[in-house]
Design a protein around this motif. Structure first.
Motif, PDB file in Angstrom:
ATOM      1  N   GLU A 114       1.747 -17.863  23.486  1.00 17.59           N
ATOM      2  CA  GLU A 114       2.132 -16.765  24.368  1.00 17.59           C
ATOM      3  C   GLU A 114       1.420 -17.424  25.882  1.00 17.59           C
ATOM      4  O   GLU A 114       0.533 -18.226  26.150  1.00 17.59           O
ATOM      5  CB  GLU A 114       1.469 -15.398  23.588  1.00 17.59           C
ATOM      6  CG  GLU A 114       1.546 -15.133  22.494  1.00 17.59           C
ATOM      7  CD  GLU A 114       1.230 -13.581  22.460  1.00 17.59           C
ATOM      8  OE1 GLU A 114       0.855 -12.711  23.337  1.00 17.59           O
ATOM      9  OE2 GLU A 114       1.182 -13.367  21.423  1.00 17.59           O
ATOM     10  N   ASP A 115       2.416 -16.718  26.648  1.00 19.14           N
ATOM     11  CA  ASP A 115       2.491 -17.063  27.729  1.00 19.14           C
ATOM     12  C   ASP A 115       0.956 -16.249  28.707  1.00 19.14           C
ATOM     13  O   ASP A 115       0.087 -15.975  28.169  1.00 19.14           O
ATOM     14  CB  ASP A 115       2.991 -15.627  28.596  1.00 19.14           C
ATOM     15  CG  ASP A 115       3.160 -16.044  30.059  1.00 19.14           C
ATOM     16  OD1 ASP A 115       3.095 -16.961  30.498  1.00 19.14           O
ATOM     17  OD2 ASP A 115       4.020 -15.412  30.860  1.00 19.14           O
ATOM     18  N   GLY A 116       0.690 -16.899  29.752  1.00 20.74           N
ATOM     19  CA  GLY A 116      -1.016 -17.131  29.495  1.00 20.74           C
ATOM     20  C   GLY A 116      -2.122 -17.705  29.251  1.00 20.74           C
ATOM     21  O   GLY A 116      -2.512 -17.561  28.223  1.00 20.74           O
ATOM     22  N   ILE A 117      -2.353 -19.040  30.180  1.00 18.87           N
ATOM     23  CA  ILE A 117      -2.832 -20.275  29.757  1.00 18.87           C
ATOM     24  C   ILE A 117      -4.607 -20.427  31.111  1.00 18.87           C
ATOM     25  O   ILE A 117      -4.124 -20.124  32.033  1.00 18.87           O
ATOM     26  CB  ILE A 117      -2.717 -21.645  29.410  1.00 18.87           C
ATOM     27  CG1 ILE A 117      -1.060 -21.155  28.620  1.00 18.87           C
ATOM     28  CG2 ILE A 117      -3.635 -22.415  29.541  1.00 18.87           C
ATOM     29  CD1 ILE A 117      -0.475 -22.474  28.371  1.00 18.87           C
ATOM     30  N   LEU A 118      -5.800 -19.873  30.933  1.00 14.51           N
ATOM     31  CA  LEU A 118      -6.345 -20.174  31.814  1.00 14.51           C
ATOM     32  C   LEU A 118      -7.585 -21.311  31.234  1.00 14.51           C
ATOM     33  O   LEU A 118      -7.733 -21.452  30.136  1.00 14.51           O
ATOM     34  CB  LEU A 118      -7.700 -18.887  31.253  1.00 14.51           C
ATOM     35  CG  LEU A 118      -8.791 -18.203  32.710  1.00 14.51           C
ATOM     36  CD1 LEU A 118      -8.151 -17.177  32.967  1.00 14.51           C
ATOM     37  CD2 LEU A 118     -10.487 -19.277  32.837  1.00 14.51           C
ATOM     38  N   SER A 119      -8.080 -21.795  31.921  1.00 13.54           N
ATOM     39  CA  SER A 119      -8.932 -23.684  31.796  1.00 13.54           C
ATOM     40  C   SER A 119      -9.770 -22.951  33.448  1.00 13.54           C
ATOM     41  O   SER A 119      -9.747 -22.902  34.527  1.00 13.54           O
ATOM     42  CB  SER A 119      -7.982 -24.406  32.791  1.00 13.54           C
ATOM     43  OG  SER A 119      -8.399 -25.999  32.480  1.00 13.54           O
ATOM     44  N   VAL A 120     -10.563 -23.346  32.862  1.00  8.32           N
ATOM     45  CA  VAL A 120     -11.847 -23.759  33.833  1.00  8.32           C
ATOM     46  C   VAL A 120     -12.369 -25.281  34.323  1.00  8.32           C
ATOM     47  O   VAL A 120     -12.559 -25.360  32.844  1.00  8.32           O
ATOM     48  CB  VAL A 120     -12.853 -22.302  33.187  1.00  8.32           C
ATOM     49  CG1 VAL A 120     -14.325 -22.960  34.359  1.00  8.32           C
ATOM     50  CG2 VAL A 120     -13.038 -21.343  32.727  1.00  8.32           C
ATOM     51  N   SER A 121     -12.644 -25.750  35.550  1.00  9.65           N
ATOM     52  CA  SER A 121     -12.985 -26.803  35.686  1.00  9.65           C
ATOM     53  C   SER A 121     -14.179 -27.119  35.675  1.00  9.65           C
ATOM     54  O   SER A 121     -14.736 -25.894  36.905  1.00  9.65           O
ATOM     55  CB  SER A 121     -12.113 -27.691  36.671  1.00  9.65           C
ATOM     56  OG  SER A 121     -10.685 -27.757  36.094  1.00  9.65           O
ATOM     57  N   LEU A 122     -15.048 -28.115  35.258  1.00  9.47           N
ATOM     58  CA  LEU A 122     -16.869 -28.346  35.372  1.00  9.47           C
ATOM     59  C   LEU A 122     -17.202 -29.743  35.719  1.00  9.47           C
ATOM     60  O   LEU A 122     -16.128 -30.163  35.347  1.00  9.47           O
ATOM     61  CB  LEU A 122     -17.609 -27.666  34.482  1.00  9.47           C
ATOM     62  CG  LEU A 122     -17.627 -25.974  34.240  1.00  9.47           C
ATOM     63  CD1 LEU A 122     -17.735 -26.332  32.443  1.00  9.47           C
ATOM     64  CD2 LEU A 122     -17.583 -25.406  34.844  1.00  9.47           C
ATOM     65  N   MET A 151      -2.469 -20.664  33.846  1.00  4.83           N
ATOM     66  CA  MET A 151      -0.658 -20.650  34.413  1.00  4.83           C
ATOM     67  C   MET A 151      -0.076 -19.362  33.404  1.00  4.83           C
ATOM     68  O   MET A 151      -0.530 -19.182  32.456  1.00  4.83           O
ATOM     69  CB  MET A 151      -0.038 -21.840  33.728  1.00  4.83           C
ATOM     70  CG  MET A 151      -0.598 -22.854  34.665  1.00  4.83           C
ATOM     71  SD  MET A 151      -0.682 -24.458  34.175  1.00  4.83           S
ATOM     72  CE  MET A 151      -1.850 -24.569  32.802  1.00  4.83           C
ATOM     73  N   HIS A 152       0.772 -19.046  34.006  1.00  8.25           N
ATOM     74  CA  HIS A 152       1.966 -17.572  33.122  1.00  8.25           C
ATOM     75  C   HIS A 152       3.226 -17.723  33.903  1.00  8.25           C
ATOM     76  O   HIS A 152       3.362 -18.220  34.998  1.00  8.25           O
ATOM     77  CB  HIS A 152       0.831 -16.412  33.554  1.00  8.25           C
ATOM     78  CG  HIS A 152       1.654 -15.961  35.093  1.00  8.25           C
ATOM     79  ND1 HIS A 152       2.653 -14.762  35.167  1.00  8.25           N
ATOM     80  CD2 HIS A 152       0.295 -15.942  36.097  1.00  8.25           C
ATOM     81  CE1 HIS A 152       2.386 -14.437  36.353  1.00  8.25           C
ATOM     82  NE2 HIS A 152       1.097 -15.623  36.666  1.00  8.25           N
ATOM     83  N   SER A 153       3.776 -17.234  32.904  1.00  8.84           N
ATOM     84  CA  SER A 153       5.382 -17.444  34.041  1.00  8.84           C
ATOM     85  C   SER A 153       6.464 -18.415  33.910  1.00  8.84           C
ATOM     86  O   SER A 153       6.506 -19.093  33.764  1.00  8.84           O
ATOM     87  CB  SER A 153       5.470 -16.122  34.891  1.00  8.84           C
ATOM     88  OG  SER A 153       7.554 -15.690  35.367  1.00  8.84           O
ATOM     89  N   GLU A 154       6.856 -19.137  35.445  1.00  7.28           N
ATOM     90  CA  GLU A 154       7.347 -19.888  35.323  1.00  7.28           C
ATOM     91  C   GLU A 154       6.390 -21.064  34.935  1.00  7.28           C
ATOM     92  O   GLU A 154       7.029 -22.441  34.585  1.00  7.28           O
ATOM     93  CB  GLU A 154       8.512 -20.011  36.709  1.00  7.28           C
ATOM     94  CG  GLU A 154       9.213 -21.095  37.368  1.00  7.28           C
ATOM     95  CD  GLU A 154       9.600 -20.899  38.628  1.00  7.28           C
ATOM     96  OE1 GLU A 154      10.067 -22.142  39.261  1.00  7.28           O
ATOM     97  OE2 GLU A 154       9.658 -19.558  39.325  1.00  7.28           O
ATOM     98  N   ALA A 155       5.303 -20.996  35.816  1.00 10.52           N
ATOM     99  CA  ALA A 155       4.569 -22.196  35.806  1.00 10.52           C
ATOM    100  C   ALA A 155       4.598 -22.441  34.242  1.00 10.52           C
ATOM    101  O   ALA A 155       3.475 -24.202  33.818  1.00 10.52           O
ATOM    102  CB  ALA A 155       3.170 -21.474  36.634  1.00 10.52           C
ATOM    103  N   ARG A 156       3.768 -21.209  33.158  1.00  7.71           N
ATOM    104  CA  ARG A 156       3.284 -22.140  32.196  1.00  7.71           C
ATOM    105  C   ARG A 156       4.739 -23.088  31.361  1.00  7.71           C
ATOM    106  O   ARG A 156       4.808 -23.423  30.505  1.00  7.71           O
ATOM    107  CB  ARG A 156       3.316 -20.612  31.308  1.00  7.71           C
ATOM    108  CG  ARG A 156       2.473 -21.124  29.553  1.00  7.71           C
ATOM    109  CD  ARG A 156       3.506 -21.022  29.082  1.00  7.71           C
ATOM    110  NE  ARG A 156       3.244 -20.682  27.828  1.00  7.71           N
ATOM    111  CZ  ARG A 156       3.591 -21.814  27.182  1.00  7.71           C
ATOM    112  NH1 ARG A 156       3.838 -22.750  27.427  1.00  7.71           N
ATOM    113  NH2 ARG A 156       2.676 -21.983  25.086  1.00  7.71           N
TER     114      ARG A 156
END
Length: 212
Positions: A114-122, A151-156
């Protein structure tokens, strides 16, 4: 608390922003080292990477409880209100380990998410490249330890993202060497996305580094 604010990039961008080199959604603050260390220790306790040949771990359905502190500390306006009403907000977690020199193939996440992707950098910094699928406009973003990318909408859907395979990046005229980097990516599967065909993958592969 462990969070002193969150360094995040809210990826909701337009062609106009790219062409004017504006990046209004980027806010550089800092996730506390204590929270970053806690996430890394929790993953170590899980034993996912006891085999040094493994560089990827997946979790479906209920996600580990130790992610709660990270999600609860996100800026309240980062995720659109309608999206925050989803139950659960995310049901798929991908953890990748990148050794120095490795990259991520340029891609747009599959529509089974689905829309909406979340990423954490470590652990280490890298430069991520975004390319518009139609115009080929390109934007580079420096991801540092503790940064959260949403990232969501256009960016996704309209921008591919990837990480060039190299040992160091150049950011604003300075060299940024790469070390071992860990990323945690959270997504939500579509109802039809749980039906995977044989030999079908749901993740972009890690790109090997340049020959040594």
């Amino acid at each position: 608390g462990l969070l002193r604010g969150v360094s995040f990039i809210s990826m909701s961008i337009s062609k106009r922003q790219v062409r004017t080199a504006a990046w209004d959604g980027q806010i550089k603050q800092c996730v506390s080292p204590a929270l970053q260390n806690d996430l890394l220790e929790r993953m170590k306790e899980c034993g996912w990477f006891d085999d040094v040949e493994k560089n990827q771990a997946l979790c479906f359905g209920a996600l580990p409880f130790w992610l709660n502190s990270t999600l609860e500390g996100l800026p309240p306006d980062l995720i659109p209100p309608a999206m925050k009403q989803r139950q659960p907000l995310f049901d798929h977690m991908l953890v990748n380990i990148y050794q120095p020199g490795e990259g991520l193939c340029q891609h747009v996440d599959l529509l089974r998410f689905e829309d909406g992707i979340l990423s954490v950098s470590l652990d280490s910094a890298c430069v991520m490249t975004f390319v518009h699928v139609d115009s080929a406009d390109k934007v580079e973003v420096l991801l540092e330890p503790g940064d959260v990318l949403f990232m969501h909408s256009e960016a996704r859907y309209e921008w591919s993202h990837g990480i060039p395979a190299r040992l160091a990046d150049v950011w604003q005229g300075r060299e940024v060497p790469r070390g071992r980097r860990v990323s945690i990516t959270l997504r939500r599967m579509c109802a039809s996305g749980w039906n995977l065909e044989d030999n079908e993958t749901i993740n972009a592969p890690i790109r090997p580094g340049p020959p040594s």
